[in-house]
Design a protein around this motif. Structure first.
Motif, PDB file in Angstrom:
ATOM      1  N   UNK A 198       5.775   7.443 -36.503  1.00  0.00           N
ATOM      2  CA  UNK A 198       6.865   7.016 -37.358  1.00  0.00           C
ATOM      3  C   UNK A 198       6.736   5.508 -37.584  1.00  0.00           C
ATOM      4  N   UNK A 199       6.838   5.073 -38.825  1.00  0.00           N
ATOM      5  CA  UNK A 199       6.598   3.674 -39.172  1.00  0.00           C
ATOM      6  C   UNK A 199       7.895   2.913 -39.412  1.00  0.00           C
ATOM      7  N   UNK A 200       8.757   3.506 -40.245  1.00  0.00           N
ATOM      8  CA  UNK A 200       9.939   2.751 -40.664  1.00  0.00           C
ATOM      9  C   UNK A 200      10.957   3.688 -41.274  1.00  0.00           C
ATOM     10  N   UNK A 201      12.211   3.246 -41.295  1.00  0.00           N
ATOM     11  CA  UNK A 201      13.218   3.959 -42.055  1.00  0.00           C
ATOM     12  C   UNK A 201      14.202   2.945 -42.647  1.00  0.00           C
ATOM     13  N   UNK A 202      14.790   3.360 -43.761  1.00  0.00           N
ATOM     14  CA  UNK A 202      15.746   2.504 -44.447  1.00  0.00           C
ATOM     15  C   UNK A 202      16.979   3.333 -44.751  1.00  0.00           C
ATOM     16  N   UNK A 203      18.143   2.704 -44.640  1.00  0.00           N
ATOM     17  CA  UNK A 203      19.362   3.468 -44.898  1.00  0.00           C
ATOM     18  C   UNK A 203      19.591   3.621 -46.403  1.00  0.00           C
ATOM     19  N   UNK A 204      20.648   4.300 -46.767  1.00  0.00           N
ATOM     20  CA  UNK A 204      20.808   4.735 -48.154  1.00  0.00           C
ATOM     21  C   UNK A 204      21.005   3.586 -49.129  1.00  0.00           C
ATOM     22  N   UNK A 205      21.673   2.504 -48.703  1.00  0.00           N
ATOM     23  CA  UNK A 205      21.894   1.394 -49.639  1.00  0.00           C
ATOM     24  C   UNK A 205      20.864   0.287 -49.504  1.00  0.00           C
ATOM     25  N   UNK A 206      19.904   0.476 -48.616  1.00  0.00           N
ATOM     26  CA  UNK A 206      18.816  -0.473 -48.465  1.00  0.00           C
ATOM     27  C   UNK A 206      19.125  -1.690 -47.625  1.00  0.00           C
ATOM     28  N   UNK A 207      20.302  -1.729 -47.003  1.00  0.00           N
ATOM     29  CA  UNK A 207      20.696  -2.936 -46.275  1.00  0.00           C
ATOM     30  C   UNK A 207      20.253  -2.930 -44.820  1.00  0.00           C
ATOM     31  N   UNK A 208      19.788  -1.780 -44.343  1.00  0.00           N
ATOM     32  CA  UNK A 208      19.402  -1.686 -42.938  1.00  0.00           C
ATOM     33  C   UNK A 208      18.054  -0.994 -42.823  1.00  0.00           C
ATOM     34  N   UNK A 209      17.140  -1.607 -42.097  1.00  0.00           N
ATOM     35  CA  UNK A 209      15.810  -1.027 -41.905  1.00  0.00           C
ATOM     36  C   UNK A 209      15.386  -1.190 -40.457  1.00  0.00           C
ATOM     37  N   UNK A 210      14.592  -0.247 -39.996  1.00  0.00           N
ATOM     38  CA  UNK A 210      14.062  -0.279 -38.635  1.00  0.00           C
ATOM     39  C   UNK A 210      12.564  -0.032 -38.713  1.00  0.00           C
ATOM     40  N   UNK A 211      11.819  -0.661 -37.797  1.00  0.00           N
ATOM     41  CA  UNK A 211      10.363  -0.574 -37.832  1.00  0.00           C
ATOM     42  C   UNK A 211       9.792  -0.246 -36.454  1.00  0.00           C
ATOM     43  N   UNK A 212       8.644   0.407 -36.455  1.00  0.00           N
ATOM     44  CA  UNK A 212       7.875   0.542 -35.222  1.00  0.00           C
ATOM     45  C   UNK A 212       7.386  -0.843 -34.798  1.00  0.00           C
ATOM     46  N   UNK A 213       7.263  -1.045 -33.501  1.00  0.00           N
ATOM     47  CA  UNK A 213       6.856  -2.358 -32.997  1.00  0.00           C
ATOM     48  C   UNK A 213       5.514  -2.801 -33.569  1.00  0.00           C
ATOM     49  N   UNK A 214       4.614  -1.847 -33.785  1.00  0.00           N
ATOM     50  CA  UNK A 214       3.254  -2.197 -34.208  1.00  0.00           C
ATOM     51  C   UNK A 214       3.198  -2.732 -35.636  1.00  0.00           C
TER      52      UNK A 214
END
Lengths: 116, 113
Positions: free
Chosen positions: A47-63
């Motif tokens: 899993x690399x990344x995800x973004x919420x529906x309005x684009x204001x919140x994103x999470x990333x894999x450490x790598x």
């Protein structure tokens, strides 16, 4: 019918940049969180990344944190993954995905090759 | 990050026989607020995107044959295929969605003996 159509993969040199796109149709794109997942050839899923529906919140894999940026244009129903400072180990098939707890839809996958 | 460890790495089973794949998480995936385990199983065939099979550890996704079943709770989970069919040849992954990042196990390659 839900469709996710990816574009933007290819060959890039180490240290280079590439932007992947994922065009969505068949559903209300602006109401769903979206994900990027990759598979290194011969290896497992990551899993690399995800973004919420309005684009204001994103999470990333450490790598990939600090090098990759996920974004979306809800007016264009399109998800993006901007990849900078690419490394050989980023070589993989990248998938965009709409994955909720109970169902999943995936793009066709696009190959990114980082090589000199 | 939660580490997901699958066993075995590969498995060869005869057609019609039972296949079982194990998945262990480094911390409990059971959320006490709703008594649900935040664990999914995916099937991945070459040249295709992954496909969700099981969510909440044991609920089959829409259209998934009933020969696929999930079990377990807390940190130990199992995917069982009751009667292996040729089309089940694939790599199977467990994934936790209890916390970000949503981590996958390393995968188990299932083949026909």
């Amino acid at each position: 019918e839900v469709q996710l159509v990816q574009s933007g993969g290819g060959l890039v040199q180490p240290g280079g940049s590439l932007r992947l796109s994922c065009a969505a149709s068949g559903f209300t794109f602006s109401t769903y969180w979206m994900h990027w997942v990759r598979q290194v050839p011969g290896k497992g899923l990551m899993w690399v990344s995800r973004i919420n529906s309005d684009g204001r919140s994103a999470v990333y894999a450490d790598s990939v944190k600090g090098r990759f940026t996920v974004s979306r244009d809800n007016a264009k129903n399109t998800l993006y993954l901007q990849m900078n400072s690419l490394r050989v180990e980023d070589t993989a098939v990248y998938y965009c995905a709409r994955v909720t707890i109970v169902e999943d839809y995936w793009g066709q996958g696009t190959l990114v090759t980082v090589s000199s | 990050d939660i580490v997901m460890t699958q066993s075995p790495d590969s498995l060869a089973v005869s057609l019609g026989e039972r296949a079982a794949i194990n998945c262990k998480s480094s911390q409990s995936l059971l959320h006490t607020s709703n008594d649900k385990n935040y664990l999914a199983w995916f099937q991945h065939k070459p040249g295709q995107p992954p496909k969700l099979l099981i969510y909440w550890a044991f609920t089959r996704a829409s259209g998934v044959p009933d020969r696929f079943s999930g079990s377990g709770s807390g940190t130990d989970f199992t995917l069982t295929i009751s009667s292996l069919q040729a089309e089940d040849v694939a790599v199977y992954y467990c994934q936790q969605y209890f916390s970000s990042p949503q981590t996958f196990g390393q995968g188990t390659k299932l083949e026909i003996k």
